[in-house]
Write a protein that holds these residues in place. Structure first.
Motif, PDB file in Angstrom:
ATOM      1  N   LEU A 105      57.870  62.729  30.581  1.00 51.74           N
ATOM      2  CA  LEU A 105      56.523  62.927  31.453  1.00 51.74           C
ATOM      3  C   LEU A 105      56.309  64.242  31.557  1.00 51.74           C
ATOM      4  CD1 LEU A 105      54.769  61.944  33.480  1.00 51.74           C
ATOM      5  CD2 LEU A 105      56.246  61.666  35.094  1.00 51.74           C
ATOM      6  N   VAL A 106      57.359  65.142  31.665  1.00 51.06           N
ATOM      7  CA  VAL A 106      56.866  66.785  31.961  1.00 51.06           C
ATOM      8  C   VAL A 106      56.268  67.163  30.853  1.00 51.06           C
ATOM      9  CG1 VAL A 106      58.026  68.831  32.251  1.00 51.06           C
ATOM     10  CG2 VAL A 106      58.722  67.062  33.625  1.00 51.06           C
ATOM     11  N   THR A 107      56.787  66.970  29.583  1.00 49.13           N
ATOM     12  CA  THR A 107      56.109  67.607  28.484  1.00 49.13           C
ATOM     13  C   THR A 107      54.704  66.762  28.284  1.00 49.13           C
ATOM     14  OG1 THR A 107      58.157  67.482  27.392  1.00 49.13           O
ATOM     15  CG2 THR A 107      56.309  67.462  25.802  1.00 49.13           C
ATOM     16  N   TRP A 108      54.402  65.570  28.506  1.00 54.82           N
ATOM     17  CA  TRP A 108      53.092  65.038  28.642  1.00 54.82           C
ATOM     18  C   TRP A 108      52.317  65.771  29.438  1.00 54.82           C
ATOM     19  CZ3 TRP A 108      52.197  59.393  30.419  1.00 54.82           C
ATOM     20  CH2 TRP A 108      50.868  58.936  30.473  1.00 54.82           C
ATOM     21  N   GLN A 109      52.756  66.073  30.786  1.00 50.45           N
ATOM     22  CA  GLN A 109      51.870  66.433  31.825  1.00 50.45           C
ATOM     23  C   GLN A 109      51.499  68.057  31.359  1.00 50.45           C
ATOM     24  OE1 GLN A 109      54.282  65.732  35.135  1.00 50.45           O
ATOM     25  NE2 GLN A 109      52.568  64.055  35.975  1.00 50.45           N
ATOM     26  N   ASN A 110      52.522  68.748  30.775  1.00 52.21           N
ATOM     27  CA  ASN A 110      52.372  70.030  30.384  1.00 52.21           C
ATOM     28  C   ASN A 110      51.160  70.067  29.480  1.00 52.21           C
ATOM     29  OD1 ASN A 110      54.001  71.342  32.420  1.00 52.21           O
ATOM     30  ND2 ASN A 110      55.705  71.511  30.798  1.00 52.21           N
ATOM     31  N   ALA A 111      51.290  69.139  28.151  1.00 50.06           N
ATOM     32  CA  ALA A 111      50.279  69.192  27.192  1.00 50.06           C
ATOM     33  C   ALA A 111      48.878  68.684  27.959  1.00 50.06           C
ATOM     34  CB  ALA A 111      50.765  67.932  26.322  1.00 50.06           C
ATOM     35  N   VAL A 112      48.828  67.814  28.815  1.00 55.30           N
ATOM     36  CA  VAL A 112      47.452  67.395  29.514  1.00 55.30           C
ATOM     37  C   VAL A 112      46.974  68.658  30.172  1.00 55.30           C
ATOM     38  CG1 VAL A 112      46.419  65.953  31.688  1.00 55.30           C
ATOM     39  CG2 VAL A 112      48.144  64.854  29.825  1.00 55.30           C
ATOM     40  N   GLY A 117      42.608  72.136  31.365  1.00 58.21           N
ATOM     41  CA  GLY A 117      42.155  73.453  31.865  1.00 58.21           C
ATOM     42  C   GLY A 117      41.230  73.275  32.924  1.00 58.21           C
ATOM     43  N   GLY A 118      40.612  74.252  33.590  1.00 61.18           N
ATOM     44  CA  GLY A 118      39.751  74.147  34.576  1.00 61.18           C
ATOM     45  C   GLY A 118      40.320  73.340  35.934  1.00 61.18           C
ATOM     46  N   ARG A 119      39.306  73.036  36.658  1.00 59.21           N
ATOM     47  CA  ARG A 119      39.499  72.408  37.926  1.00 59.21           C
ATOM     48  C   ARG A 119      40.041  71.011  37.834  1.00 59.21           C
ATOM     49  NH1 ARG A 119      33.753  73.195  40.570  1.00 59.21           N
ATOM     50  NH2 ARG A 119      33.109  72.312  38.613  1.00 59.21           N
ATOM     51  N   ARG A 120      39.726  70.364  36.837  1.00 58.29           N
ATOM     52  CA  ARG A 120      40.092  68.783  36.776  1.00 58.29           C
ATOM     53  C   ARG A 120      41.764  68.718  36.236  1.00 58.29           C
ATOM     54  NH1 ARG A 120      36.483  64.421  34.922  1.00 58.29           N
ATOM     55  NH2 ARG A 120      37.729  63.232  36.480  1.00 58.29           N
ATOM     56  N   ALA A 121      42.174  69.961  36.003  1.00 64.15           N
ATOM     57  CA  ALA A 121      43.545  69.581  35.206  1.00 64.15           C
ATOM     58  C   ALA A 121      44.559  69.037  35.965  1.00 64.15           C
ATOM     59  CB  ALA A 121      44.238  71.209  34.682  1.00 64.15           C
ATOM     60  N   ASN A 122      44.584  69.247  37.278  1.00 65.94           N
ATOM     61  CA  ASN A 122      45.700  68.915  38.234  1.00 65.94           C
ATOM     62  C   ASN A 122      45.414  67.331  38.465  1.00 65.94           C
ATOM     63  OD1 ASN A 122      47.090  71.153  38.670  1.00 65.94           O
ATOM     64  ND2 ASN A 122      45.658  71.540  40.418  1.00 65.94           N
ATOM     65  N   GLU A 123      44.059  66.828  38.588  1.00 57.61           N
ATOM     66  CA  GLU A 123      44.072  65.615  38.674  1.00 57.61           C
ATOM     67  C   GLU A 123      44.259  64.701  37.593  1.00 57.61           C
ATOM     68  OE1 GLU A 123      39.798  62.682  38.543  1.00 57.61           O
ATOM     69  OE2 GLU A 123      39.690  64.768  39.269  1.00 57.61           O
TER      70      GLU A 123
END
Length: 245
Positions: A105-112, A117-123
């Protein structure tokens, strides 16, 4: 008026298609009619039901005219109703699996995060976590096999497009050939995205719960889990006799 065969919870129209591309398209929209005990292989009756269908379309979809209905069909067949975010996140995971053969999951989330990028990355990073938790529940409940993963959520829109065709004909917003073309197109799109009925159903279910359930695992989850179980386990289901490919 449609005369139906009702076999252990699966309702079929005797004069509807049972085999071939049209049956396949109807079967891609089967979650909804199975949930409400309506025939999976027939359009709604434009002579008996059209006023109530129009009221439902107005209340649930904001569809009040043939133009509104046509616009909704276009959105659904383009996968624009469920939105592109979840499929974008799933695409990142598929790329990781191709490149590395595994992921966490962490690798996936980092790749996402790197891709978004930008403001939508956290979402989108959080969406990967949401998908992971739903997939875990899906495996527990039989929506996915033990090591299964969802490949796309666009099946949710394609399945609903079949039902929009059903309601459009029943509500007198289109003629039968138009509705049939939509059903066939939706089936074709499902075959492009998925490899089996269970693969499709898991994608349909994830699209639904991401859109509406908010990890409550309540009615909106159970109302797709029940039809999935019936359609995959009951020999009278179209998924038993209509090949997916």
């Amino acid at each position: 008026m449609v005369i139906c065969d009702h076999v252990e919870g699966v309702v079929s129209a005797p004069h509807g298609p049972y085999h071939g591309a049209l049956a396949h398209g109807f079967a891609c929209g089967a979650h909804i009619p199975v949930h409400v005990s309506r025939p999976w292989n027939a359009l709604d009756d434009p002579y008996r039901d059209y006023q109530s269908i129009r009221e439902s379309l107005a209340d649930d979809w904001g569809v009040e005219t043939a133009q509104d209905w046509s616009r909704q069909v276009e959105y659904l067949l383009a996968g624009q109703n469920v939105g592109a975010e979840a499929d974008a996140v799933l695409t990142v995971r598929r790329a990781l699996l191709r490149q590395q053969g595994h992921y966490d999951l962490v690798t996936w989330q980092n790749a996402v995060r790197d891709q978004a990028g930008g403001r939508r990355a956290n979402e989108l990073v959080e969406l990967a976590g949401v998908i992971t938790r739903y997939e875990s529940r899906f495996r527990t409940d039989g929506l996915l096999p033990p090591n299964g993963m969802v490949t796309s959520v666009l099946g949710y829109d394609f399945g609903r497009a079949v039902n929009m065709a059903r309601w459009g004909f029943g509500g007198r917003f289109c003629d039968y050939p138009t509705a049939e073309r939509i059903v066939l197109r939706a089936g074709e799109l499902c075959r492009q995205r998925y490899s089996s009925w269970t693969d499709f159903s898991a994608g349909y279910a994830l699209g639904r719960v991401i859109r509406f359930d908010e990890e409550r695992y309540g009615h909106l989850y159970l109302s797709v889990l029940g039809p999935h179980r019936l359609l995959t386990a009951n020999p009278s289901s179209p998924w038993w006799h209509v090949p997916f490919a």
